[in-house]
Design an enzyme around this catalytic site. Structure first.
Site, PDB file in Angstrom:
ATOM      1  N   GLY A  66       4.191 -21.877  -0.418  1.00  0.00           N
ATOM      2  CA  GLY A  66       5.519 -22.355  -0.029  1.00  0.00           C
ATOM      3  C   GLY A  66       5.505 -23.861   0.163  1.00  0.00           C
ATOM      4  O   GLY A  66       4.663 -24.386   0.879  1.00  0.00           O
ATOM      5  N   GLU A 126       1.828 -12.877   5.136  1.00  0.00           N
ATOM      6  CA  GLU A 126       1.040 -12.905   6.377  1.00  0.00           C
ATOM      7  C   GLU A 126       0.373 -11.553   6.636  1.00  0.00           C
ATOM      8  O   GLU A 126       0.252 -11.117   7.772  1.00  0.00           O
ATOM      9  CB  GLU A 126       1.908 -13.270   7.587  1.00  0.00           C
TER      10      GLU A 126
END
Lengths: 383, 667
Positions: B223, B463
């Protein structure tokens, strides 16, 4: 009653004219710049309620006699009540006034307010919540309460918070005066009509036989013109206003203005800082928080909250700045109020919180607004 | 003609207000009636909101106002109300630029002040509050900030030492640099230990050399990498003198201040995604990139100038575990944001269900409000109760995270893994149900609910894949179990103390009052967890007895592992609800019962392993219906209490007739 000590009105303080489907209400208390007395509020409530039911009434026009539309609520009377130990009488005044504001905000028929003169405080409350607000070259708008030890009430936390960017915080905290062109630019006014054309406009409005806002708007449009903003208008300073008045606290707002002032010499910025430093610190704190909360609330919730706040102001447990402000500005006119607490840093969050809590008094009640069968979507919010 | 006039009569029956004789002539149409008029609240939504949001309420509202007031946040008016939401019809590149502009606006207003330079629970809670508000506006904006502050910034805080903190944290907070976090690779995602990027040390120049040895080692989904990031954390194997020391984290610059890609770095775009197009995910290749020795984040291990590997943690397993710390904060914020997303969709779907009618029960009768159908209640209200329960679970997770100590690390790891998986799965399910409950209106992007499915889907993957996380929970519980048996000591921590007590007994006859008691509910949840942990450990050891390795035995026992992970999670959530309940009104008990009973009804394990009898299950099913009708009058107040400002909901949550009128199209 709030102004029971003042002499009885010699003539009607609210004049009524009936023309076909239109009713014109004219504030007629010129010596006090048409400041709203308790009687005027009661009368307005009666009239508005009656007109809502009366199918012969399609349109309500509100204006003022003389050089003011309406310069506010009759706070002098309220302060007299407080001094005589009757803060509840003052609370009653505000309860009626806020109820009127709510009725206007949720009114099912269009209201056209002709703002040809001073529109301050309570005067804004009886006009800005209505459907159409016609400004002229004589309009002077302000919410000067923070300099009086009060805060912008009459539902101002609703309409100020809906102005572009953070202009509402600026107008509410500084009490800055706006002219007709500025009112139109920021959305406080919906139209600008030169005063010379007002009588023609009113004639045309009398002929309207519809409550359709689109039709009424079209008629006012015909007499409207696009005014020019003056070169020094605050509305042309929206960049600085947004940058500074979006800050989280009053202290942050002032220090960001000071940073701006340090970067360049600018009379407008330094005047703004001076105004903020002269206003009641407690008023600034509660005004900012009120406008911020208003942004996320409906008009009814705003008025309920403001009623709590105003009762705390009247009670004077945290600060007596309202009485002091009225003394310095309205009574003694020395323009040198002694605020207490005297500085922003002496005010804790808990002191501010007090103004937003229920009033600790057995007889006290929250503002109960009338149930309204017709409520436009924007009049309602959840919290 | 008959049908027409009948239809007209039916419709006129809905009219509220005008006297009956004018009905037909006046307005043979449906009227929007705000739910506030007919749904009085029996408790104070403001007080309830302060329990749910729990902290920094005023700051949250300030930030909401900051977003509403700026044209950058794309305000649009519908039926006299302002709504803010990004323009998802913009191209991917436009959306990315808008995300960056919004960040700059918030930066200029001081929103990020102290996010990395202030320490302590108070500062951390304020940061979380702001982050939650931003996520309510747009998931892309939150994720882009999350990468910069929590992953890049967090890596420097956790893995770096003073020299890194001094050099990078302030610049990060001010966006003088823009950080990203290069962990995942094309070939390795959840299995970070298997990444293939390699770093060696050149003692002649005192530099590390990072390289991408093969295509599967390219960094993937990074990202911020595709357009904006100037720096990145690189996770890489560290090879010193031919011996691999395991995964370490380095800082590498990938763009100069003008945005040009640095030499020996190649960057490609991950392209258009099903959601989160406001985040510029990219891929990175390192062609023997040289970085100064100081750029090794050396809190765990260091390399001396002459190339000696030094570490205070000798065990590579523990060394590796220390590297996953910033991912914990990611799991905390993801859990919380999943719940806020559920709150948005439920507020919209329930407000709509309180104003939209469908079908009449009698030929000329008025049509029935959606939420007055028991079936519609059954679809939405249990999800509402779960969202309440998980809201408290998320608050608990935040609290143990900000008060973390070295001793509480294990608890935080296990609880955050379990909650991240459970809450994000719950969110996706809620979004889908709410989308369907809004019918066709749910498909419009402006109404948020349907679109959010695409925006939030990624939460079950990033995550830590939810399934992998749940396996880790079971593994941790098993380790705890084995340790207790070996040491012959009672269970302590992770809420497993109930294992020390007597085996709970479920009554064969379940009355309404038993079903509503927290004792019964907790007993049922504990019984399931206890039994599944026993079974799981038995099955794993059975496999081991048959010669399987511990790892393989674990893989074979996946069914029990999944059941156990859910059992742990559900029980922990119920516990947080009970802890919150002490302070609250009557409606809370109903919500808690709804949460507990819906878990009992939906989770097959209760019947599969016989914790509940068929009769029990029937009694529970009946009670759920009853609770639905009891919660129905509170529905509006319960969603109002979420404290999400109107502007962040959507047009169908309000006057959807006006907002769809012909005149609204004429601008």
């Amino acid at each position: 009653m709030a102004s029971s000590n003042s002499s009885p009105p010699e003539e009607d303080e609210v004049l009524v004219e009936e023309k076909l489907f239109a009713r014109t209400l004219i504030f007629n208390r010129t010596r006090q710049l048409n400041a709203l007395s308790y009687q005027m509020i009661i009368r307005m409530l009666e009239l508005f309620r009656a007109y809502e039911k009366d199918s012969n009434v399609k349109l309500v026009i509100v204006k003022g006699k003389g050089r003011a539309f309406c310069a506010g609520g009759d706070v002098a009377a309220v302060v007299r009540d407080i001094k005589e130990g009757n803060w509840r009488l003052g609370a009653d005044f505000f309860r009626k006034e806020f109820t009127l504001n709510y009725l206007i905000a949720t009114y099912s028929k269009p209201q056209v307010s002709i703002l040809n003169g001073i529109v301050m405080g309570g005067g804004a409350g009886v006009s800005i919540h209505g459907r159409f607000r016609v400004a002229t070259e004589n309009s002077v708008f302000a919410m000067p309460e923070a300099a009086l030890g009060l805060f912008p009430d009459v539902g101002a936390s609703y309409f100020l918070s809906r102005l572009p960017g953070f202009f509402g915080e600026y107008v509410g905290l500084t009490g800055s005066r706006l002219d007709g062109a500025e009112m139109l630019a920021c959305g406080l006014a919906t139209h600008f009509v030169p005063s010379a054309r007002l009588s023609l406009l009113e004639e045309a409005l009398y002929k309207v036989d519809s409550s359709d806002p689109a039709i009424v708007s079209e008629i006012i449009d015909k007499y409207s013109q696009k005014p020019h903003l003056k070169a020094k208008s605050a509305h042309l300073r929206l960049d600085v206003i947004d940058k500074c008045f979006s800050r989280r606290t009053v202290e942050d707002i002032i220090s960001s203005l000071e940073r701006e002032a340090a970067n360049r010499r600018d009379d407008w910025i330094s005047a703004t800082i001076q105004t903020l430093k002269k206003a009641s610190p407690m008023s600034l704190k509660i005004s900012l928080r009120s406008i911020r909360e208003g942004r996320l609330q409906g008009v009814g919730q705003c008025l309920v909250r403001e009623y709590r706040m105003v009762c705390h102001v009247l009670q004077g447990e945290v600060s007596k700045d309202f009485v002091e402000g009225c003394r310095a500005i309205l009574v003694d006119k020395d323009r040198n109020p002694k605020w207490e607490p005297s500085k922003l840093e002496y005010i804790s969050d808990r002191m501010v919180d007090r103004y937003f809590s229920k009033v600790d008094d057995e007889d006290w009640e929250e503002l109960k607004l009338p149930a309204r069968s017709y409520l436009p979507g924007y009049a309602i919010s959840k919290l | 003609m008959d049908r027409v006039s009948r239809r007209t009569r039916v419709l006129t029956n809905h009219l509220i207000g005008p006297p009956p004789e004018t009905l037909l002539a006046a307005n043979p149409c449906l009227n929007y009636s705000p739910p506030e008029l007919s749904e009085p609240s029996e408790f104070d939504p403001k007080a309830m909101r302060s329990l749910l949001d729990a902290h920094n309420l005023q700051q949250r509202d300030w930030l909401f106002g900051l977003l509403i007031q700026s044209p950058l946040f794309n305000p649009r008016t519908a039926a006299g109300k302002v709504f803010v939401s990004p323009d998802y019809n913009q191209s991917m590149q436009q959306q990315r630029e808008m995300t960056m502009k919004r960040i700059t606006y918030l930066l200029d207003r001081g929103v990020f002040h102290g996010w990395l330079t202030e320490k302590g629970p108070e500062a951390e809670m304020r940061k979380f509050a702001f982050f939650e508000v931003i996520g309510i506006y747009d998931h892309s904006l939150a994720v882009k900030l999350g990468v910069h502050f929590f992953l890049w910034g967090g890596a420097i805080q956790f893995f770096g030492t003073k020299r890194h903190h001094d050099k990078w944290l302030r610049d990060t907070e001010n966006y003088a640099i823009k950080g990203c976090f290069a962990m995942s690779e094309l070939g390795h995602g959840s299995n970070v230990r298997g990444i293939e990027t390699v770093t060696t040390y050149d003692k002649n120049t005192g530099e590390f050399v990072i390289s991408t040895p093969c295509e599967s080692a390219q960094k993937y989904w990074i990202g911020g990498a595709a357009n904006h990031a100037t720096h990145t954390i690189v996770f890489s194997q560290l090879n010193i003198n031919g011996s691999n020391q395991g995964v370490h984290a380095f800082i590498a610059q990938i763009r100069d201040a003008d945005g040009n890609v640095c030499p020996d770095i190649r960057i490609a775009d991950c392209g258009h995604k099903i959601g989160l197009n406001g985040v510029d995910n990219g891929r990175i290749w390192f062609d023997n990139v040289r970085i100064p020795r100081e750029n090794l984040l050396n809190s765990v291990a260091d390399v001396s100038l002459d190339g000696q590997y030094l570490s205070s943690i000798k065990d590579p397993d523990q060394r590796f575990a220390a590297f996953l710390a910033p991912l914990t904060s990611g799991r905390v914020t993801i859990s919380v944001s999943a719940i806020y997303s559920s709150k948005i969709s439920l507020a919209i779907a329930i407000r709509y269900a309180l104003t939209r009618r469908a079908f009449s029960l009698t030929p000329n009768g008025p049509e029935v409000l959606l939420l007055d159908y028991p079936s519609h209640q059954r679809r939405l209200l249990p999800l509402l109760a779960k969202t309440y329960a998980m809201s408290f679970a998320a608050n608990y997770l935040k609290e143990i995270y900000v008060k973390r100590t070295p001793e509480s690390n294990k608890t935080i790891h296990v609880v955050s893994s379990a909650f991240k998986a459970t809450l994000t799965w719950h969110n996706m399910r809620t979004l889908q149900e709410c989308r369907e409950a809004c019918g066709g209106q749910g498909l419009k992007t402006e109404n948020r609910v349907g679109h959010m499915k695409a925006e939030y889907d990624v939460q079950s993957t990033f995550e830590g894949d939810n399934n992998v996380l749940m396996q880790q929970v079971s593994k941790a519980l098993l380790a705890e179990y084995i340790a207790v048996q070996k040491k012959n000591k009672p269970f302590k921590g992770l809420g497993l103390e109930h294992m020390n007590g007597a085996h709970p007994v479920i009554p064969s006859q379940l009355t309404s009052s038993t079903l509503g008691s927290s004792q019964f509910q907790m007993d049922a949840f504990c019984l399931r967890e206890r039994d599944l942990l026993n079974r799981f450990s038995m099955e794993v050891s059975q496999h081991q007895k048959h010669g399987q390795s511990k790892e393989h035995a674990f893989i074979l026992s996946y069914q029990l592992a999944e059941d156990l992970g859910r059992a742990f999670s559900d029980r922990a959530i119920l516990q947080t609800f009970l802890d919150a309940e002490a302070t609250i009104p009557d409606v809370f008990g109903k919500l808690r019962s709804m949460y507990a009973l819906i878990c009992l009804e939906e989770e097959a394990a209760f019947l599969r392993y016989g914790y509940l009898s068929m009769e029990n299950a029937a009694a529970i099913r009946k009670e759920v219906t009853k609770l639905c009708s009891e919660l129905r009058p509170h529905a509006l107040a319960l969603v109002s209490s979420f404290g999400i400002p109107d502007a962040f909901l959507s047009p169908i949550a309000f006057n959807w007739i006006d907002s769809n009128s012909w005149s609204s199209t004429q601008h």
